[in-house]
Design a protein around this motif. Structure first.
Motif, mmCIF file in Angstrom:
data_model
loop_
_atom_site.group_PDB
_atom_site.id
_atom_site.type_symbol
_atom_site.label_atom_id
_atom_site.label_comp_id
_atom_site.label_asym_id
_atom_site.label_seq_id
_atom_site.Cartn_x
_atom_site.Cartn_y
_atom_site.Cartn_z
ATOM 1 N N ARG A 104 0.845 -1.195 0.000
ATOM 2 C CA ARG A 104 0.000 0.000 0.000
ATOM 3 C C ARG A 104 0.883 1.250 0.000
ATOM 4 O O ARG A 104 1.801 1.379 0.789
ATOM 5 C CB ARG A 104 -0.886 0.014 1.231
ATOM 6 N N LEU A 105 0.572 2.154 -0.930
ATOM 7 C CA LEU A 105 1.275 3.426 -1.050
ATOM 8 C C LEU A 105 0.235 4.537 -1.000
ATOM 9 O O LEU A 105 -0.693 4.544 -1.795
ATOM 10 C CB LEU A 105 2.034 3.509 -2.382
ATOM 11 N N GLY A 106 0.380 5.462 -0.063
ATOM 12 C CA GLY A 106 -0.531 6.594 0.001
ATOM 13 C C GLY A 106 -0.017 7.742 -0.853
ATOM 14 O O GLY A 106 1.186 7.932 -1.000
ATOM 15 N N LEU A 107 -0.938 8.499 -1.441
ATOM 16 C CA LEU A 107 -0.590 9.666 -2.260
ATOM 17 C C LEU A 107 -1.049 10.923 -1.538
ATOM 18 O O LEU A 107 -2.199 11.009 -1.112
ATOM 19 C CB LEU A 107 -1.288 9.606 -3.618
ATOM 20 N N VAL A 108 -0.161 11.895 -1.426
ATOM 21 C CA VAL A 108 -0.511 13.200 -0.876
ATOM 22 C C VAL A 108 0.113 14.273 -1.754
ATOM 23 O O VAL A 108 1.046 14.020 -2.493
ATOM 24 C CB VAL A 108 -0.048 13.355 0.597
ATOM 25 N N GLY A 109 -0.422 15.463 -1.697
ATOM 26 C CA GLY A 109 0.060 16.558 -2.536
ATOM 27 C C GLY A 109 -1.022 16.938 -3.527
ATOM 28 O O GLY A 109 -2.203 16.986 -3.183
ATOM 29 N N GLN A 110 -0.646 17.170 -4.781
ATOM 30 C CA GLN A 110 -1.622 17.548 -5.797
ATOM 31 C C GLN A 110 -2.594 16.416 -6.118
ATOM 32 O O GLN A 110 -3.665 16.664 -6.646
ATOM 33 C CB GLN A 110 -0.904 18.017 -7.071
ATOM 34 N N LEU A 111 -2.214 15.192 -5.822
ATOM 35 C CA LEU A 111 -3.110 14.037 -5.923
ATOM 36 C C LEU A 111 -3.183 13.387 -4.554
ATOM 37 O O LEU A 111 -2.171 13.285 -3.862
ATOM 38 C CB LEU A 111 -2.580 13.000 -6.922
ATOM 39 N N ALA A 163 6.517 14.263 -11.430
ATOM 40 C CA ALA A 163 7.221 15.554 -11.360
ATOM 41 C C ALA A 163 7.598 16.037 -12.760
ATOM 42 O O ALA A 163 7.496 17.238 -13.049
ATOM 43 C CB ALA A 163 8.464 15.435 -10.481
ATOM 44 N N ASN A 164 8.005 15.112 -13.618
ATOM 45 C CA ASN A 164 8.338 15.487 -15.000
ATOM 46 C C ASN A 164 7.112 15.977 -15.762
ATOM 47 O O ASN A 164 7.243 16.662 -16.776
ATOM 48 C CB ASN A 164 8.982 14.316 -15.740
ATOM 49 N N ASN A 165 5.915 15.624 -15.277
ATOM 50 C CA ASN A 165 4.656 16.083 -15.869
ATOM 51 C C ASN A 165 4.043 17.230 -15.068
ATOM 52 O O ASN A 165 2.849 17.504 -15.196
ATOM 53 C CB ASN A 165 3.664 14.922 -15.976
ATOM 54 N N ASN A 166 4.858 17.862 -14.222
ATOM 55 C CA ASN A 166 4.442 19.008 -13.392
ATOM 56 C C ASN A 166 3.296 18.682 -12.438
ATOM 57 O O ASN A 166 2.450 19.531 -12.164
ATOM 58 C CB ASN A 166 4.077 20.212 -14.274
ATOM 59 N N ILE A 167 3.258 17.460 -11.935
ATOM 60 C CA ILE A 167 2.320 17.075 -10.881
ATOM 61 C C ILE A 167 3.170 16.706 -9.670
ATOM 62 O O ILE A 167 3.918 15.722 -9.697
ATOM 63 C CB ILE A 167 1.438 15.875 -11.309
ATOM 64 N N LEU A 168 3.085 17.508 -8.624
ATOM 65 C CA LEU A 168 3.913 17.293 -7.448
ATOM 66 C C LEU A 168 3.146 16.479 -6.414
ATOM 67 O O LEU A 168 2.079 16.883 -5.949
ATOM 68 C CB LEU A 168 4.359 18.622 -6.865
#
Length: 150
Positions: free
Chosen positions: A45-52, A104-109
């Motif tokens: 399990r990997l949690g996502l935080v930030g812009q997503l 990050a390369n797609n400007n999504i942090l």
């Protein structure tokens, strides 16, 4: 589910499995998965935080998990013990880092939480459905199961 949110994980899983385990993955047809998993599947399990925000699960069926650990340890493994769990978790860590770079390369942090290992029988989460991308390989089946708040 937007392709720009799923593709970094597809790219990362394929790259890491090839680089670390010498395993080529064949992508299957994506679908919606209810939150039930095979009881003996290894889940990272990997949690996502930030812009997503959300969760990504690397779901590795038991035979494939044995194959992954065997390849990572360069010796046959017949059961998933603490060392095997650690190896599979490290694979999840590599997938997470690679995906974060693609984002990050797609400007999504985004930040991705450290991986946590569990068996399918003990998985709990509040989301009813996950977007699932299945893969097959010569060592077995796995999938990436994704929930992203939109």
């Amino acid at each position: 589910m937007k392709a720009e949110h799923v593709n970094p994980f597809i790219i990362s899983v394929c790259k890491i499995m090839k680089d670390m385990c010498m395993v080529d993955l064949k992508i299957g047809t994506p679908s919606i998965r209810n939150k039930n998993f095979s009881s003996d599947s290894s889940l990272i399990r990997l949690g996502l935080v930030g812009q997503l925000q959300g969760e990504v699960i690397l779901n590795i069926e038991h035979d494939a998990a044995l194959g992954v650990v065997s390849k990572m340890m360069m010796m046959p493994v017949e059961s998933i013990d603490a060392i095997g769990e650690s190896a599979i978790s490290e694979l999840g860590n590599m997938v997470a880092g690679n995906a974060a770079t693609v984002f990050a390369n797609n400007n999504i942090l985004i930040d991705i939480t450290p991986p946590s290992y569990c068996l399918g029988e003990s998985y709990t989460n509040y989301e009813e459905q996950l977007f699932s991308v299945p893969f097959t390989s010569d060592i077995g089946q796995l999938s990436i199961d994704i929930y992203i708040q939109e």
